[in-house]
Design a protein around this motif. Structure first.
Motif, PDB file in Angstrom:
ATOM      1  N   ILE A 243      59.789 -28.000  22.951  1.00 39.94           N
ATOM      2  CA  ILE A 243      58.399 -27.573  22.740  1.00 39.94           C
ATOM      3  C   ILE A 243      58.258 -26.885  21.374  1.00 39.94           C
ATOM      4  N   ILE A 244      57.193 -27.225  20.643  1.00 38.95           N
ATOM      5  CA  ILE A 244      56.840 -26.446  19.452  1.00 38.95           C
ATOM      6  C   ILE A 244      56.029 -25.252  19.923  1.00 38.95           C
ATOM      7  N   ARG A 245      56.623 -24.072  19.841  1.00 40.26           N
ATOM      8  CA  ARG A 245      55.925 -22.865  20.285  1.00 40.26           C
ATOM      9  C   ARG A 245      54.784 -22.506  19.354  1.00 40.26           C
ATOM     10  N   SER A 246      55.038 -22.640  18.056  1.00 39.96           N
ATOM     11  CA  SER A 246      54.005 -22.277  17.095  1.00 39.96           C
ATOM     12  C   SER A 246      54.264 -22.949  15.759  1.00 39.96           C
ATOM     13  N   ALA A 247      53.225 -23.590  15.213  1.00 40.84           N
ATOM     14  CA  ALA A 247      53.238 -24.094  13.841  1.00 40.84           C
ATOM     15  C   ALA A 247      51.895 -23.701  13.253  1.00 40.84           C
ATOM     16  N   ALA A 248      51.847 -22.492  12.687  1.00 43.59           N
ATOM     17  CA  ALA A 248      50.572 -21.879  12.297  1.00 43.59           C
ATOM     18  C   ALA A 248      49.833 -22.709  11.252  1.00 43.59           C
ATOM     19  N   ASP A 249      50.551 -23.323  10.310  1.00 45.19           N
ATOM     20  CA  ASP A 249      49.899 -24.103   9.253  1.00 45.19           C
ATOM     21  C   ASP A 249      49.093 -25.265   9.824  1.00 45.19           C
TER      22      ASP A 249
END
Length: 425
Positions: A181-187
């Motif tokens: 899982i990608i928890r966070s990719a803010a960009d």
């Protein structure tokens, strides 16, 4: 009346024979498991450390010479390992070394960067067999991953040898400890994207997910700039900054998959606000957007003709790579911006060096690859900031694998996590 003596003796003999057969069967099953484990250990050791002698293989695996001989014979018979007279002994006689057979097994990996997937097929030696670029026209997560999924099976069918049914993906952002899982990719404004589930549903293949910079670093430490070292650090600098920490050429993921998130380490406590909510994070000072902001500021406040591809270029369209190119061409203001960004990175590198004491630090990503000045400045600052006894022998180099590094590293990482003899049958 009791049973006849002959009958009792015969009964006892039958029971004893059954017990013996049972023991033999159990021992045979254990031996088969041991042999499978031994062969996997040999394959994995050759993958990680490359060509070596039987003596070195015995030392690194901890297996006995007899087990090594039996397992190697089977691996050679299956076309996975071969012997070569590649080095000389101290007495001048050729010594045989063992290595993996090129193109005997194919693994797949993909890397997302610059609005495109790089999808590649590689053998166990890291040789690229086939690669392709797949454009991505939307950064909605479902579309991004379905775009890749739609191409994978046809790509696999186009290969001369069927690949292992396993996929490694290098992706932006923070990936969870289970690598799914990608928890966070803010960009990209991505949160809790169930990548492995989506890809497995679309392709039917188990999928392993890893941060793209850590995937690129894994490829570098096995096949590129770091292959001569056992313990190294890779730092990727592009639109963001992330690192990979490698011990004995294997990625250290951390308890939640976040080991190496140096882009969010604090360098300037009162510095620019970062999307993560902190102030003065490294990536707000050294990554591509920081370089672009600083350069635009200088362009507005100084009367100067800049060495850009197009002198009439609108400030909004100036990219970090343009600034790197101008600095390399001799533009003083562009060089000032690059040196400032690189100096901040050098501080972080000095901290990493003092903390982990690696043999080598490898710089990759769009900024280091476009600017030797950036690499030179960061290295100089690192040596100024780190303990001299630790920094004097630490090698700093630029990445070598460029576009294919992320896909190659992701394929390797997936294989590390799921290696099985069934892949080689």
């Amino acid at each position: 009346m009791g049973e006849p003596c002959n009958y009792v003796i015969m009964k006892q003999l039958i029971i004893t024979k059954i017990k013996l057969n049972s023991r033999v069967l159990k021992m045979s099953q254990l031996e088969m498991r041991d042999q499978k484990g031994s062969k996997l250990a040999i394959l994995q050791t050759l993958r990680l450390h490359g060509r070596m002698s039987r003596i070195d293989l015995t030392r690194l695996t901890g297996l006995s010479r007899a087990t090594i001989s039996i397992s190697i014979a089977e691996l050679m018979e299956n076309g996975l390992v071969y012997e070569t007279d590649s080095r000389m002994t101290t007495k001048g006689r050729p010594a045989t070394s063992l290595d993996l057979v090129a193109h005997s097994t194919v693994m797949l990996g993909a890397d997302l960067d610059n609005k495109a997937w790089t999808l590649g097929a590689f053998d166990l030696l890291g040789n690229p067999i086939k690669t392709t670029k797949i454009p991505v026209y939307s950064f909605e997560p479902e579309i991004t991953f379905s775009t890749l999924a739609n191409e994978i099976l046809s790509f696999a069918k186009s290969l001369d040898l069927a690949p292992v049914p396993l996929l490694g993906l290098g992706v932006p952002g923070l990936v969870d400890g289970k690598h799914s899982i990608i928890r966070s990719a803010a960009d990209l404004d991505w949160h809790n994207v169930e990548v492995a589930e989506m890809m497995e549903k679309a392709t039917g293949w188990p999928t392993v997910v890893v941060n793209r910079h850590r995937a690129r670093g894994l490829a570098e430490c096995r096949y590129g700039a770091g292959q001569s070292y056992h313990n190294s650090i890779y730092i990727g600098v592009g639109m963001g900054i992330a690192a990979g920490l490698y011990i004995d050429r294997q990625l250290m993921s951390g308890s939640m998959g976040g080991a190496g998130e140096i882009g969010h380490t604090t360098i300037e406590p009162e510095g620019p606000l970062c999307p993560c909510g902190n102030q003065g994070c490294l990536q707000t000072l050294s990554a591509g957007p920081a370089i672009e902001r600083e350069f635009r500021k200088l362009m507005r406040t100084n009367e100067h003709t800049f060495l850009l591809p197009d002198e009439s270029m609108d400030l909004q369209f100036v990219k970090a790579q343009d600034v790197c190119a101008a600095a390399e061409a001799g533009d003083a203001y562009a060089a000032q911006v690059i040196k400032k960004a690189a100096s901040y990175l050098g501080i972080a590198m000095g901290n990493l060096l003092n903390t982990f004491n690696p043999e080598a630090i490898i710089l990759g990503g769009t900024i280091p690859n476009a600017s030797p000045l950036f690499v030179e400045t960061a290295t100089k600052t690192m040596r100024q900031r780190a303990m001299r006894q630790l920094s004097v022998d630490t090698i700093v180099s630029s990445s070598q694998l460029m576009d294919i590094g992320g896909a190659l590293g992701a394929a390797n990482f997936a294989f590390d996590k799921n290696i099985s003899l069934s892949f080689f049958n």
